[in-house]
Scaffold this motif. Structure first.
Motif, PDB file in Angstrom:
ATOM      1  N   SER A  46    -105.178  78.035 -81.199  1.00  0.00           N
ATOM      2  CA  SER A  46    -104.281  77.653 -80.106  1.00  0.00           C
ATOM      3  C   SER A  46    -103.714  76.257 -80.281  1.00  0.00           C
ATOM      4  N   MET A  65    -100.237  86.310 -75.924  1.00  0.00           N
ATOM      5  CA  MET A  65    -100.975  85.063 -76.064  1.00  0.00           C
ATOM      6  C   MET A  65    -102.390  85.202 -75.499  1.00  0.00           C
ATOM      7  N   ILE A  84     -99.992  75.596 -80.002  1.00  0.00           N
ATOM      8  CA  ILE A  84     -99.302  75.496 -78.720  1.00  0.00           C
ATOM      9  C   ILE A  84     -98.925  74.056 -78.400  1.00  0.00           C
ATOM     10  N   TRP A  95     -94.705  80.492 -76.474  1.00  0.00           N
ATOM     11  CA  TRP A  95     -96.169  80.452 -76.393  1.00  0.00           C
ATOM     12  C   TRP A  95     -96.768  81.546 -77.262  1.00  0.00           C
TER      13      TRP A  95
END
Length: 267
Positions: A209, A1, A212, A246
């Protein structure tokens, strides 16, 4: 990540070194916790003690440390090796020294574990000689809060054993009231996701992102199930697997963006 969001190409050498580091840390903690487990898990305690008598745990423990050291020697440098082994030592000292400080400092062991995990972002940067950026700081803060939340949840499961050890975990500190702890975890969950949303809005972290944010609903779901069923054990694995999610979510966002760019170029 972290490698994707910080745009750092990551190699197998770093992944294996970090894996071996934490394998050794958790394996050592597992062995040292045998006598304490007799309170809450006598079968596991007996198994570990029997294996210890036969020295069955010596080889995998030292093999992991040797593999970690070999990687640093072959593919990295002395400074990174010092940092890596410093984290290893801090992890090993957790059970024998730092965990006991929770008898005097509430939730200390949770903060300690979360801090070690959060520092891994900067270990990655140093390993590949990248400067510290706002992106890395935000990711590290996200990891700290998330791991802290997971560790507090685990403490609900271990509340009886921790009481006998005299540890001031958060659930014990607030009187073992599940509802208050779970409400706190929901607040932490919202705050953590808000940090990532802020990072996306201000371009501190890339738009990929955004995937997430699914974690917010994932954690909210299993926390509510715990509230309804009054049991943590059944949902323990859902919390434990969060870090894997994640990486998968960030990677899926990265793949989607790459696919869209490729399709756009073809058109």
């Amino acid at each position: 990540m972290s490698s994707i969001l910080c745009n750092i190409p990551i190699g197998l050498d770093f992944i294996v070194a970090i894996y071996m580091m934490f394998y050794a840390i958790y394996f050592y903690d597992y062995i040292q916790g045998a006598n304490e487990d007799r309170i809450t898990n006598p079968e596991r305690s007996d198994y570990i003690n029997n294996q210890n008598k036969n020295n069955d745990f010596i080889f995998p423990l030292y093999a992991a440390i040797l593999a970690m050291g070999s990687i640093y020697i072959l593919w990295s440098d002395i400074m990174n090796m010092v940092i890596g082994f410093a984290i290893l030592v801090l992890g090993v000292l957790y059970h024998s020294y730092f965990k006991k400080l929770t008898k005097f400092i509430p939730a200390f062991k949770n903060i300690y574990v979360a801090t070690v995990w959060a520092l891994l972002v900067f270990v990655l940067l140093n390993y590949y000689s990248y400067p510290v950026t706002n992106t890395a700081i935000l990711i590290s803060f996200f990891i700290f809060l998330k791991v802290l939340s997971i560790q507090i949840l685990f403490d609900i499961r271990d509340i009886e054993g921790d009481k006998k050890k005299g540890l001031l975990t958060l659930p014990i500190f607030i009187g073992g009231k599940y509802s208050i702890v779970l409400n706190l975890l929901n607040v932490l969950n919202f705050f953590t996701i808000a940090i990532f949303a802020y990072g996306i809005f201000t371009n501190i972290i890339p738009a990929i992102s955004i995937m997430i944010l699914v974690i917010f609903f994932y954690e909210f779901s299993y926390i509510n199930q715990i509230r309804k069923e009054k049991s943590v054990t059944e949902h323990y694995m859902m919390a434990a697997c969060e870090p894997i999610l994640w990486a998968l979510l960030i990677q899926s966002g990265n793949l989607c963006v790459n696919l869209l760019q490729t399709s756009s170029n073809l058109l």
